[in-house]
Design a protein around this motif. Structure first.
Motif, PDB file in Angstrom:
ATOM      1  N   GLU A 129       0.801  -1.222   0.000  1.00  0.00           N
ATOM      2  CA  GLU A 129       0.000   0.000   0.000  1.00  0.00           C
ATOM      3  C   GLU A 129       0.837   1.276   0.000  1.00  0.00           C
ATOM      4  N   TYR A 130       2.152   1.157   0.229  1.00  0.00           N
ATOM      5  CA  TYR A 130       3.004   2.334   0.251  1.00  0.00           C
ATOM      6  C   TYR A 130       2.985   3.014  -1.114  1.00  0.00           C
ATOM      7  N   PRO A 131       2.933   4.347  -1.207  1.00  0.00           N
ATOM      8  CA  PRO A 131       3.020   5.365  -0.166  1.00  0.00           C
ATOM      9  C   PRO A 131       1.676   5.922   0.293  1.00  0.00           C
ATOM     10  N   HIS A 132       0.611   5.144   0.142  1.00  0.00           N
ATOM     11  CA  HIS A 132      -0.693   5.481   0.739  1.00  0.00           C
ATOM     12  C   HIS A 132      -1.327   6.738   0.145  1.00  0.00           C
ATOM     13  N   THR A 133      -0.994   7.078  -1.091  1.00  0.00           N
ATOM     14  CA  THR A 133      -1.574   8.277  -1.704  1.00  0.00           C
ATOM     15  C   THR A 133      -2.801   7.953  -2.561  1.00  0.00           C
ATOM     16  N   LYS A 137     -10.083   8.887   2.335  1.00  0.00           N
ATOM     17  CA  LYS A 137      -9.930   9.786   3.493  1.00  0.00           C
ATOM     18  C   LYS A 137      -8.481  10.254   3.666  1.00  0.00           C
ATOM     19  N   MET A 138      -7.936  10.767   2.572  1.00  0.00           N
ATOM     20  CA  MET A 138      -6.558  11.272   2.611  1.00  0.00           C
ATOM     21  C   MET A 138      -6.389  12.404   3.613  1.00  0.00           C
ATOM     22  N   VAL A 139      -7.494  13.142   3.881  1.00  0.00           N
ATOM     23  CA  VAL A 139      -7.376  14.260   4.842  1.00  0.00           C
ATOM     24  C   VAL A 139      -7.012  13.764   6.242  1.00  0.00           C
TER      25      VAL A 139
END
Ligand code: SF4
Ligand code: SF4
Length: 166
Positions: A129-133, A137-139
């Motif tokens: 899953e890296y880098p999770h971008t 719910k990125m906020v």
């Protein structure tokens, strides 16, 4: 086919440090925006940047940070390596300050000289899953994203390109 960009690491290290404060302010500001619009902008930009990014010329995530290994990760990786889970833990892992299993050395012991991962099919979920971008719910993960602007050239580029939307 998009030609993959070779990472210029020296340039990345210098610019990511020099605009770290600006990026922190920008990412904090996203918490006041519509979370669905922020997700849509991140996901579009993530796809654009990774379409042109050659991670095999970088591997800085594997060289400098450790994924968390949950029990399912330990079970999968130890099975792949034909080891007992207990032996996998004692060979490769330690418990960190948050009581999570992490790698006991850096760079990751499974990273090859050619930047390939020797347990790729069985790598931990955090590596997948890296880098999770491209999460929902990125906020809620702006602090993590800011930290990753100084680890991952792709995240730095994504944040730079996000500025066109907000
Ligand atoms: S740090 Fe980012 S760009 Fe570099 S290999 Fe990891 S995910 Fe790819
Ligand atoms: S397990 Fe593989 S993908 Fe994960 S940090 Fe190690 S080398 Fe990188």
């Amino acid at each position: 086919m998009v030609k993959k960009m070779k990472v210029n690491f020296g340039h990345f290290q210098s610019v990511s440090k020099s605009n770290s404060a600006e990026n922190k302010k920008f990412l904090n500001g996203l918490k006041r925006k519509d979370a669905r619009k922020v997700d849509a902008a991140f996901h579009q930009t993530h796809d654009e940047v990774f379409a042109g990014m050659d991670c095999l010329t970088c591997a800085n995530c594997c060289k400098t940070t450790s994924p968390i290994f949950y029990q399912t990760d330990i079970a999968r990786a130890s099975k792949f390596l034909r080891m007992k889970p207990g032996d996998f833990i004692s060979h490769y892992l330690r418990v960190d300050e948050d009581k999570d299993f992490v790698l006991n050395s850096s760079p990751c012991v499974f990273l090859g000289e050619d930047n390939y991962c020797s347990i790729y099919e069985a790598r931990p979920k955090a590596c997948r899953e890296y880098p999770h971008t491209n999460r929902k719910k990125m906020v809620q993960i702006t602090d993590l994203t800011h930290k990753n602007t100084m680890v991952c050239p792709a995240v730095w580029e994504i944040v730079e390109r996000m500025k066109r939307f907000f």
